[in-house]
Design an enzyme around this catalytic site. Structure first.
Site, mmCIF file in Angstrom:
data_model
loop_
_atom_site.group_PDB
_atom_site.id
_atom_site.type_symbol
_atom_site.label_atom_id
_atom_site.label_comp_id
_atom_site.label_asym_id
_atom_site.label_seq_id
_atom_site.Cartn_x
_atom_site.Cartn_y
_atom_site.Cartn_z
ATOM 1 N N ARG A 127 -1.990 -1.277 -10.053
ATOM 2 C CA ARG A 127 -0.589 -1.634 -10.169
ATOM 3 C C ARG A 127 -0.628 -3.300 -10.297
ATOM 4 N NH1 ARG A 127 2.915 -1.035 -4.857
ATOM 5 N NH2 ARG A 127 1.129 -1.857 -3.747
ATOM 6 N N ARG A 160 -1.595 -7.616 -6.074
ATOM 7 C CA ARG A 160 -1.430 -8.187 -4.942
ATOM 8 C C ARG A 160 -2.352 -8.172 -3.793
ATOM 9 N NH1 ARG A 160 3.539 -4.078 -2.647
ATOM 10 N NH2 ARG A 160 1.907 -3.723 -0.855
ATOM 11 N N ARG A 171 -4.586 0.581 5.127
ATOM 12 C CA ARG A 171 -3.306 0.691 5.152
ATOM 13 C C ARG A 171 -2.939 2.317 5.201
ATOM 14 N NH1 ARG A 171 -1.917 -2.139 -0.246
ATOM 15 N NH2 ARG A 171 0.285 -1.111 -0.341
HETATM 16 P P1 AP5 Z 1 5.039 1.891 -5.948
HETATM 17 O O1 AP5 Z 1 6.343 2.512 -6.172
HETATM 18 O O2 AP5 Z 1 4.925 0.471 -6.075
HETATM 19 O O3 AP5 Z 1 4.703 2.511 -4.590
HETATM 20 P P2 AP5 Z 1 4.832 2.043 -3.073
HETATM 21 O O4 AP5 Z 1 4.933 3.440 -2.412
HETATM 22 O O5 AP5 Z 1 6.283 1.402 -3.206
HETATM 23 O O6 AP5 Z 1 3.621 1.369 -2.678
HETATM 24 P P3 AP5 Z 1 3.639 0.010 -1.629
HETATM 25 O O7 AP5 Z 1 2.249 -0.487 -1.779
HETATM 26 O O8 AP5 Z 1 4.587 -1.111 -2.034
HETATM 27 O O9 AP5 Z 1 3.890 0.574 -0.426
HETATM 28 P P4 AP5 Z 1 3.399 -0.276 0.812
HETATM 29 O O10 AP5 Z 1 4.452 0.708 1.745
HETATM 30 O O11 AP5 Z 1 2.145 -0.063 1.369
HETATM 31 O O12 AP5 Z 1 4.012 -1.637 0.648
HETATM 32 P P5 AP5 Z 1 5.168 -2.646 1.219
HETATM 33 O O13 AP5 Z 1 5.282 -3.500 0.108
HETATM 34 O O14 AP5 Z 1 6.130 -1.920 1.437
HETATM 35 O O15 AP5 Z 1 4.025 2.908 -6.994
HETATM 36 C C1 AP5 Z 1 2.618 2.226 -6.851
HETATM 37 C C2 AP5 Z 1 2.143 2.328 -8.366
HETATM 38 O O16 AP5 Z 1 2.250 3.676 -8.817
HETATM 39 C C3 AP5 Z 1 2.825 1.356 -9.157
HETATM 40 O O17 AP5 Z 1 1.945 0.714 -10.245
HETATM 41 C C4 AP5 Z 1 3.592 2.397 -9.992
HETATM 42 O O18 AP5 Z 1 4.030 1.741 -11.518
HETATM 43 C C5 AP5 Z 1 3.031 3.488 -10.242
HETATM 44 N N1 AP5 Z 1 3.755 4.807 -9.983
HETATM 45 C C6 AP5 Z 1 4.728 4.741 -9.184
HETATM 46 N N2 AP5 Z 1 5.585 6.318 -9.362
HETATM 47 C C7 AP5 Z 1 4.896 6.601 -10.445
HETATM 48 C C8 AP5 Z 1 4.723 7.959 -11.028
HETATM 49 N N3 AP5 Z 1 5.765 9.136 -10.476
HETATM 50 N N4 AP5 Z 1 3.818 8.035 -12.128
HETATM 51 C C9 AP5 Z 1 2.989 7.462 -12.691
HETATM 52 N N5 AP5 Z 1 2.748 6.049 -11.847
HETATM 53 C C10 AP5 Z 1 3.685 5.970 -10.581
HETATM 54 O O19 AP5 Z 1 4.412 -3.389 2.341
HETATM 55 C C11 AP5 Z 1 3.166 -3.991 2.298
HETATM 56 C C12 AP5 Z 1 2.762 -4.656 3.757
HETATM 57 O O20 AP5 Z 1 3.975 -5.338 4.021
HETATM 58 C C13 AP5 Z 1 2.580 -3.654 4.846
HETATM 59 O O21 AP5 Z 1 1.161 -3.156 4.797
HETATM 60 C C14 AP5 Z 1 2.764 -4.464 5.922
HETATM 61 O O22 AP5 Z 1 1.821 -5.570 6.310
HETATM 62 C C15 AP5 Z 1 4.092 -5.104 5.750
HETATM 63 N N6 AP5 Z 1 5.316 -4.189 5.950
HETATM 64 C C16 AP5 Z 1 6.407 -3.906 4.821
HETATM 65 N N7 AP5 Z 1 7.083 -3.080 5.616
HETATM 66 C C17 AP5 Z 1 6.909 -3.482 7.020
HETATM 67 C C18 AP5 Z 1 7.530 -2.612 8.220
HETATM 68 N N8 AP5 Z 1 8.695 -1.704 8.272
HETATM 69 N N9 AP5 Z 1 6.895 -2.968 9.437
HETATM 70 C C19 AP5 Z 1 5.804 -3.577 9.454
HETATM 71 N N10 AP5 Z 1 5.178 -4.258 8.295
HETATM 72 C C20 AP5 Z 1 5.627 -4.073 7.064
#
Ligand code: AP5
Length: 213
Positions: A127, A160, A171
């Site tokens: 990604r 990232r 995670r």
């Molecule tokens: P993508 O759509 O980016 O996946 P995602 O599920 O959104 O992944 P994230 O890593 O962003 O989720 P996350 O929940 O860990 O991170 P967040 O930023 O929320 O897809 C991933 C890849 O696959 C991409 O390259 C995409 O192009 C590809 N892809 C997607 N769908 C596809 C398909 N159908 N076919 C082919 N390829 C595909 O959180 C990060 C950090 O922030 C956390 O660890 C935590 O520390 C903090 N945080 C965020 N929210 C909270 C909260 N509510 N509480 C506490 N801490 C929080």
């Protein structure tokens, strides 16, 4: 339309959230992006959040709940919203219940995006994200038109800090312990719609419409 996206890191929650946003004309509220933005601006809360994010830990509930409460008070979410990455703990789910109750609102759907661990680790290592506008790419399945340059705003794409294999595995553990139990909670409310995270990208608009109506 008020939707929560639930699923492990990298399953495709953000990708599907943006498709739902285009289909139904409601904004995506991504806690990860808001926290990364606060960290980049160097606010006190943002710098605290960054320490947790870089280790793959959840940012403390008080910080995230306050960020979401403020975001959901803005006028652009009056017609609905898609919460991407929130709630992620029991305390956050209860905070969301309170916000919705105060406004006499209800969730319409909780989209559970499913994908296996090995596929997630492989996927996240390829990604690339835009640090300026938050657009998300994949080196194989969704490459930018120009190498490592964002199609939307022209910024240079980055990997990232938390997309390193050892942090991804942590995670996934945190997801299993703190977030996955929310699936039972929302299943009990009849809100879960399960969408495979490996649905071909071109099929996602049709698939999501069939689940969300
Ligand atoms: P993508 O759509 O980016 O996946 P995602 O599920 O959104 O992944 P994230 O890593 O962003 O989720 P996350 O929940 O860990 O991170 P967040 O930023 O929320 O897809 C991933 C890849 O696959 C991409 O390259 C995409 O192009 C590809 N892809 C997607 N769908 C596809 C398909 N159908 N076919 C082919 N390829 C595909 O959180 C990060 C950090 O922030 C956390 O660890 C935590 O520390 C903090 N945080 C965020 N929210 C909270 C909260 N509510 N509480 C506490 N801490 C929080």
């Amino acid at each position: 339309m008020r939707v929560v996206m639930l699923g492990p890191p990298g399953s495709g929650k953000g990708t599907q959230a943006h498709i739902i946003s285009e289909l139904y004309g409601v904004p995506v509220v991504t806690t990860g992006d808001m926290l990364r933005d606060a960290a980049a601006r160097g606010t006190g809360e943002g710098l605290t959040a960054k320490k947790y994010m870089d280790r793959g830990e959840l940012v403390p509930d008080e910080i995230v709940n306050a960020v979401v409460r403020e975001r959901l008070s803005r006028p652009d979410v009056e017609r609905g919203f898609i919460l991407d990455g929130f709630p992620r703990s029991k305390a956050q789910a209860e905070a969301l219940d309170r916000i919705l109750e105060e406004r006499r609102l209800r969730l319409d759907h909780v989209v559970h995006v499913t994908l296996g661990d090995e596929e997630i680790v492989g996927r996240l290592s390829k990604r690339r994200s835009c640090p300026r506008c938050g657009a998300v790419y994949h080196l194989e399945s969704k490459p930018p038109r120009r190498s490592l340059i964002c199609d939307e705003c022209g910024a240079r794409l980055v990997q990232r800090d938390d997309d390193r294999p050892e942090v991804i595995r942590h995670r996934l553990e945190v997801y299993r312990e703190k977030t996955r139990p929310l699936l039972d909670r929302y299943a009990g409310m009849g809100l879960i719609r399960e969408v495979p995270g490996d649905t071909p990208l071109e099929d996602l608009p049709r698939t999501l419409k069939s689940y969300l109506g």
